[in-house]
Design a protein around this motif. Structure first.
Motif, short mmCIF file in Angstrom:
data_model
loop_
_atom_site.label_atom_id
_atom_site.label_comp_id
_atom_site.label_asym_id
_atom_site.label_seq_id
_atom_site.Cartn_x
_atom_site.Cartn_y
_atom_site.Cartn_z
N ILE A 112 -3.13 0.15 3.36
CA ILE A 112 -2.65 -0.28 2.05
C ILE A 112 -1.14 -0.50 2.18
CG2 ILE A 112 -2.44 0.34 -0.39
CD1 ILE A 112 -5.34 0.03 0.51
N PRO A 113 -0.59 -1.54 1.59
CA PRO A 113 0.86 -1.75 1.69
C PRO A 113 1.63 -0.51 1.24
CG PRO A 113 -0.17 -3.67 0.71
CD PRO A 113 -1.23 -2.62 0.82
N ASP A 114 2.61 -0.11 2.04
CA ASP A 114 3.36 1.10 1.73
C ASP A 114 4.05 1.01 0.37
OD1 ASP A 114 4.59 3.71 2.83
OD2 ASP A 114 6.35 2.55 2.18
N GLU A 115 4.49 -0.17 0.01
CA GLU A 115 5.16 -0.35 -1.28
C GLU A 115 4.25 0.06 -2.43
OE1 GLU A 115 6.85 -4.15 -3.77
OE2 GLU A 115 7.44 -3.97 -1.67
N GLU A 116 2.97 -0.22 -2.29
CA GLU A 116 2.01 0.17 -3.33
C GLU A 116 1.81 1.68 -3.35
OE1 GLU A 116 0.34 0.06 -6.36
OE2 GLU A 116 0.05 -2.00 -5.69
N VAL A 117 1.66 2.27 -2.18
CA VAL A 117 1.43 3.71 -2.10
C VAL A 117 2.64 4.48 -2.63
CG1 VAL A 117 0.98 5.64 -0.54
CG2 VAL A 117 -0.18 3.44 -0.17
N GLN A 118 3.84 4.04 -2.21
CA GLN A 118 5.06 4.77 -2.57
C GLN A 118 5.44 4.59 -4.04
OE1 GLN A 118 6.49 7.00 -0.66
NE2 GLN A 118 4.99 6.51 0.94
N ALA A 119 4.82 3.63 -4.71
CA ALA A 119 5.10 3.45 -6.14
C ALA A 119 4.67 4.68 -6.94
CB ALA A 119 4.41 2.20 -6.66
#
Length: 475
Positions: free
Chosen positions: A451-458
């Motif tokens: 999963i794109p890290d940007e999505e997870v880290q949101a």
């Protein structure tokens, strides 16, 4: 762009116009506040126009999805000198990779548009009397809503097969799938969670059923051509979905229905090779993304990836073509030429989503992998594309055992669909082993993209595919 950024972006619906579907033509740009987005039929048309544009844009099915599928597998080779799709092709990507992020973001942008279109169109249908809509206008609305449902189902099918592990028939399919956006768009800062793969496929089939239901209430449904999610295309989507689910009897029935509804006749050897140079609808097309000189993806086109960016077809893939196979005419040395453009524009080619050849190959495979093995029926369906090798003059020239036919079909899908983005999905669903990134006997069905890290880290609840990197083929 994380999911909540997608939703924030979609709070004002940007309708991209000038799209090539003539009945959806609208003025150049409109910004419609969400609460007022669907006050009339034209608004629903505009929304559908925007959804098709997103689907065919380079970040989703216009390039990235089919390119990723072939580049991650064993049939395409990226050019290190140009750098395009090298990270995918050489398995050097990670959760920060722009291709992986772009597909996720584009898929959810499209799904958000579809949810809004479904809700807006359905509300107008339910209030038709208040609006004094004619029966024909209500019929049109049903047609638009049907296409929103089909586009959402298609988007979910692609996303779950990139960011989730494969469906396994006979199991609970509790492996993590994707975030489902169903009755309402996701609000900014809303917490979400990933559905299971099983739940995701249940939603896909439910959307296909809804697409059929609404399209059957459109009296002009037969007027939808192959540039739209027409009735044959909806059944083709169902056939592919059920094939991925190993529901072979269901896949076979839906594929046959798609063929019967298309009822287009067959391409000749000469017209099959020539059709790739034109943007006209062909007898092969069930649903295709149409492009034109005024609406093309230019440097971001699939054409450019295999053109000036010098991506090529692998030695392995080229080895599958016999000397008298007409499809060799679509390969020049190591250059695959399906997307070489038209006489007036090198960056312009239609991008097939569903073709009749796929439906016949689904029928052939289903007759071998299903509960009842029917070798003659498999041979008959397989002959439709296999006879493009001129040495195969009848079904008697095809393999005669189940195992040989299954292997032949795997190779035939390479011959028929190179550049079109099927190989990764085929390796996943069948469990077939292949030489990937220089590693022999690699099993793609064990792999899942991050999963794109940007999505997870949101921090809104989207969990990473844990230890996905341990499944990367290592030399």
């Amino acid at each position: 762009m994380n999911m909540n950024r997608i939703i924030k972006y979609a709070a004002v619906i940007l309708i991209t116009l000038g799209f090539q579907f003539c009945s959806l033509d609208t003025p150049l740009y409109q910004h419609i506040p969400t609460e007022d987005a669907y006050e009339g039929i034209q608004d629903v048309q505009n929304g559908l126009n925007g959804a098709y544009q997103r689907f065919g844009y380079y970040t989703f099915y216009g390039r990235n999805v089919p390119a990723l599928s072939d580049m991650i597998s064993d049939i395409s080779v990226a050019s290190a000198s140009t750098g395009h799709f090298v990270s995918i092709n050489q398995w050097s990507f990670n959760e920060y990779d722009s291709y992986i992020l772009d597909i996720w973001s584009a898929g959810y942008n499209l799904i958000d548009r579809c949810v809004r279109g479904i809700n807006g169109g359905t509300a107008l249908i339910e209030s038709a009397q208040k609006h004094n809509f004619s029966a024909e206008e209500v019929s049109d609305l049903h047609g638009y809503v049907a296409q929103f449902y089909a586009l959402r189902a298609m988007s979910n099918l692609m996303l779950v097969n990139i960011y989730g592990l494969p469906y396994q028939a006979g199991t609970a399919n509790s492996q993590k799938g994707i975030v489902l956006v169903t009755t309402q768009p996701i609000k900014e800062f809303e917490q979400v969670k990933r559905a299971t793969v099983g739940e995701t496929y249940t939603q896909i089939l439910a959307d296909i059923a809804k697409a059929k239901e609404h399209l059957n209430q459109n009296e002009n449904k037969d007027d939808l051509n192959q540039y739209y999610f027409n009735e044959a295309a909806i059944y083709a989507l169902e056939a592919r979905s059920k094939l991925y689910m190993q529901d072979y009897s269901g896949a076979k029935a839906s594929a046959q229905e798609a063929i019967d509804l298309r009822d287009s006749g067959d391409e000749t050897f000469e017209s099959y090779v020539a059709m790739w140079k034109s943007t006209a609808i062909t007898k092969e097309d069930i649903f295709t993304i149409v492009k034109s000189d005024n609406d093309n993806l230019s440097a971001n086109a699939l054409n450019t990836l295999y053109g000036s960016y010098r991506a090529s077809i692998s030695t392995f893939a080229r080895s599958k073509f016999a000397a008298n196979d007409i499809r060799r005419g679509l390969i020049s040395g190591t250059h695959p030429a399906k997307f070489d453009g038209t006489a007036t524009a090198q960056a312009v080619s239609n991008i097939p989503v569903f073709r009749k050849s796929e439906m016949y190959l689904i029928i052939a495979e289903a007759n071998l992998r299903g509960a009842t093995v029917d070798i003659p029926a498999a041979q008959e369906a397989l002959f439709y594309s296999a006879h493009r090798n001129k040495d195969i003059e009848s079904i008697n020239d095809l393999p005669s055992t189940k195992d040989e036919l299954i292997k032949f079909i795997s190779d035939e899908r390479i011959r028929e669909f190179f550049q079109e983005g099927h190989r990764y999905f085929d390796l996943r669903r069948t469990g077939e082993k292949a030489t990937i990134n220089g590693v022999a006997n690699y099993q793609m069905s064990s792999f899942v993209f991050p999963i794109p890290d940007e999505e997870v880290q949101a921090g809104f609840g989207v969990e990473q595919n844990t230890e996905w990197y341990t499944l990367v083929p290592k030399k």
